[in-house]
Design an enzyme around this catalytic site. Structure first.
Site, short mmCIF file in Angstrom:
data_model
loop_
_atom_site.label_atom_id
_atom_site.label_comp_id
_atom_site.label_asym_id
_atom_site.label_seq_id
_atom_site.Cartn_x
_atom_site.Cartn_y
_atom_site.Cartn_z
N ASP A 81 0.82 -1.21 0.00
CA ASP A 81 0.00 0.00 0.00
C ASP A 81 0.86 1.26 0.00
O ASP A 81 0.44 2.30 -0.50
CB ASP A 81 -0.93 0.01 1.22
CG ASP A 81 -2.14 -0.88 1.02
OD1 ASP A 81 -2.03 -1.84 0.25
OD2 ASP A 81 -3.18 -0.62 1.65
N CYS A 122 2.00 -7.91 3.55
CA CYS A 122 1.27 -6.65 3.45
C CYS A 122 -0.23 -6.88 3.23
O CYS A 122 -0.69 -8.00 3.01
CB CYS A 122 1.87 -5.78 2.36
SG CYS A 122 1.41 -4.04 2.43
N ASP A 123 -0.96 -5.77 3.25
CA ASP A 123 -2.42 -5.78 3.42
C ASP A 123 -3.18 -6.75 2.52
O ASP A 123 -4.09 -7.45 2.97
CB ASP A 123 -2.98 -4.38 3.17
CG ASP A 123 -2.50 -3.38 4.20
OD1 ASP A 123 -1.59 -3.72 4.98
OD2 ASP A 123 -3.01 -2.26 4.21
N LYS A 124 -2.87 -6.79 1.24
CA LYS A 124 -3.68 -7.57 0.31
C LYS A 124 -3.26 -9.02 0.21
O LYS A 124 -3.97 -9.84 -0.37
CB LYS A 124 -3.66 -6.93 -1.09
CG LYS A 124 -4.08 -5.46 -1.11
CD LYS A 124 -5.44 -5.24 -0.48
CE LYS A 124 -5.79 -3.78 -0.35
NZ LYS A 124 -5.01 -3.08 0.71
N CYS A 194 3.20 -2.87 8.61
CA CYS A 194 3.00 -1.70 9.47
C CYS A 194 2.69 -2.13 10.90
O CYS A 194 1.88 -3.02 11.13
CB CYS A 194 1.86 -0.84 8.94
SG CYS A 194 2.10 -0.29 7.23
N SER A 470 -7.43 3.87 4.11
CA SER A 470 -6.39 3.02 4.68
C SER A 470 -6.93 2.37 5.95
O SER A 470 -7.63 3.01 6.73
CB SER A 470 -5.15 3.84 5.01
OG SER A 470 -4.29 3.10 5.85
#
Length: 556
Positions: A81, A122-124, A194, A470
């Site tokens: 992201d 990461c996010d996805k 993160c 976000s």
């Protein structure tokens, strides 16, 4: 053990081609008969989120080999992201999730491998891995590869969340570019996702609540001994899962999704978990309405933990307090404890074995931090299909707002208006045309919200958008992912400057105070929407993506 689908009849063309290719890779004739496990690696040098994943592959291969299997590394797209959002105003972010799913299908199903271990970062990547597990329905384990260590800026702990937030302060003159550069250089001190309760850590925890990650494995500091223990355990266990023929659809039933939603509400997880969990359910063939689960459970599930940005606790404190397994132990009376897990024992046995949870970091049910929901679905004449609001654990944000609309057709147009002093307190700022098809790909609107915060307007206005926010930071009253989106005839696309909009978070309503007859006239005057042309990924995505109610899955 049932016959392996990766083993072909001796003497056939497929058998001979496979032996020729794999012999050249160093496999023995005995290896050819073993369970063949995909190691799904979403690795790239573009971001620290997954810069450590390549180093995990070797030890995982050895663990699989020691357990009697053979591991094959499979690479996919690796979106961050923080980095991949630069192009097309962030519109590649959500579509990358489904691209990963298809990457996995092509490699794993094309080769007819027997199982897979997915290295999630990461996010996805985590929702994509869970979606692929549900779609392919072969034995699978998700390994969360950890959060990044954070640093110190001028005597204060800082992480990527702080950089993200303060970027909006430079344009408003509240911080210099030099100060932001110094903070940026100190915020991240190692690889990993993160270090807050953003989408990455939320989905890692959700994977464990679903039963698809090893118990006690989330969240975890990247590169820590605990992460390496999980890698070794997953390598051993995946070979056993193949032998036992335990598949994702055996694990991810309606009760599993209920458990995951309960966990997300208890930690005020990322707003993005709604669409991701719904997408996982769709791919797993599970007939469950995740949005309805959030609406049903929100009044019942208390907030038990307040990890940044929801409160002052850090993700490492949450991990040390008991992590996801400690949270599920607290939530046990509200969970379906009979649900199976990739570890073998049902969830109830796993949470019953927990002996200690820090009562200040992860509160008991009878002594929660708060009883209001951290994630709220609102509906009304402006959002018949719903919109999502994120609240802090403190619940001290704006909960009711009514005012005239100011309409923007892009994030950049809105940011320019903030910079030029054209945004006024009391306005409802509408960003439309940023949805799944309108963008296409669902535009990222966080920069607009941070610019408002930087200008000191965060608590003075409301924001309503069909774009996405976000999962790491949310400021002020923001209603995101409004459905149906404006570009496909949703009411948001009919809003004009000056129209009155009212939002009531407690009542879970969002309404456009314009007579239906007038809206019908506006709708009739709209030109017909032309389907996007071209062969690019965003064009293909726009032509095939389904609605948010189906998790924004392709063909949904």
């Amino acid at each position: 053990m049932k016959p392996l689908r990766s083993n072909f009849e001796p003497g056939t063309t497929r058998w001979a081609m496979r032996r020729a290719q794999w012999t050249a890779l160093g496999l023995s004739p005995e290896d050819m008969e073993k369970p063949k496990i995909a190691i799904v690696n979403t690795s790239s040098d573009l971001a620290s989120c997954f810069s450590h994943l390549d180093g995990i592959v070797g030890p995982l291969k050895r663990a699989i080999r020691d357990a009697g299997g053979v591991g094959f590394e499979v690479r996919t797209a690796a979106p961050s992201d923080a980095i991949t959002s630069a192009g097309a105003a962030g519109r590649y972010i959500l579509p990358s999730r489904d691209l990963i799913v298809n990457d996995i299908e092509v490699a794993v199903e094309g080769a007819l491998l027997d199982g897979m271990v997915c290295l999630s970062s990461c996010d996805k990547t985590t929702p994509a891995h869970l979606m692929a597990a549900g779609r392919l329905n072969i034995p699978a384990i998700v390994v969360a590869c950890g959060y990044q260590p954070s640093g110190v800026f001028r005597g204060e702990r800082v992480d990527f969340e702080d950089v993200f937030l303060h970027a909006g302060h430079v344009a408003a003159g509240r911080m210099t570019a030099g100060e932001l550069a110094e903070m940026s250089g100190r915020a991240i001190t190692g690889p990993g996702v993160c270090a807050g309760m953003g989408t990455a850590n939320s989905m890692h925890i959700a994977a464990e609540a679903l039963g698809m990650a090893m118990p006690g494995s989330t969240p975890v500091l990247a590169g820590s001994p605990k992460m390496w223990r999980t890698v070794a355990a997953a390598g051993r266990r995946i070979v056993e899962l193949v032998a036992e023929d335990v598949r994702p659809r055996d694990i991810m039933g309606p009760g599993s999704f209920r458990n995951a939603v309960t966990a997300m509400l208890a930690i005020s997880g990322s707003v993005n978990t709604l669409k991701h969990l719904q997408a996982v359910a769709v791919e797993a063939g599970c007939d469950v309405d995740v949005y309805a689960l959030f609406e049903e459970l929100a009044p019942r599930v208390p907030l038990l933990a307040a990890v940044k940005p929801n409160g002052e606790r850090r993700i490492d404190e949450f991990e040390a307090a008991g992590g996801a397994l400690g949270l599920l132990h607290r939530l046990a009376p509200m969970l379906d404890l009979e649900r199976p897990t990739v570890a073998g024992p049902p969830l109830g046995a796993l949470v019953a074995a927990v002996t200690s949870v820090d009562a200040e970091v992860i509160r008991p049910l009878e002594r929660p931090l708060a009883r209001h929901p951290g994630i709220v679905v609102v509906r009304g004449t402006l959002a018949p299909g719903g919109g999502v609001v994120k609240q802090t654990v403190a619940g001290d944000g704006v909960r009711r707002f009514r005012g005239p609309a100011r309409v923007f057709r892009s994030r950049e147009e809105g940011i320019a208006a903030i910079r030029d002093g054209e945004v006024r307190p009391g306005q409802v700022l509408v960003l439309t045309g940023l949805g799944l098809r309108g963008s296409p790909g669902m535009g990222l609107t966080s920069a607009f919200v941070f610019a408002l915060d930087g200008a000191g307007l965060g608590a003075e206005v409301a924001v309503v958008t069909d774009g996405q926010m976000s999962g790491l930071v949310n400021k002020g009253l923001v209603v995101a992912e409004v459905s149906p989106e404006g570009a496909v005839g949703g009411p948001l696309g009919l809003v004009r400057d000056g129209d009155v909009i009212s939002v009531d978070v407690d009542a879970r309503t969002i309404d456009l105070e314009v007579p239906e007859a007038e809206l019908a006239g506006r709708r009739a005057a709209l030109p017909a929407a032309a389907p996007p042309a071209g062969c690019g990924w965003l064009s293909v995505y726009a032509r095939t993506v389904g609605p948010l109610a189906r998790g924004a899955t392709l063909g949904g």
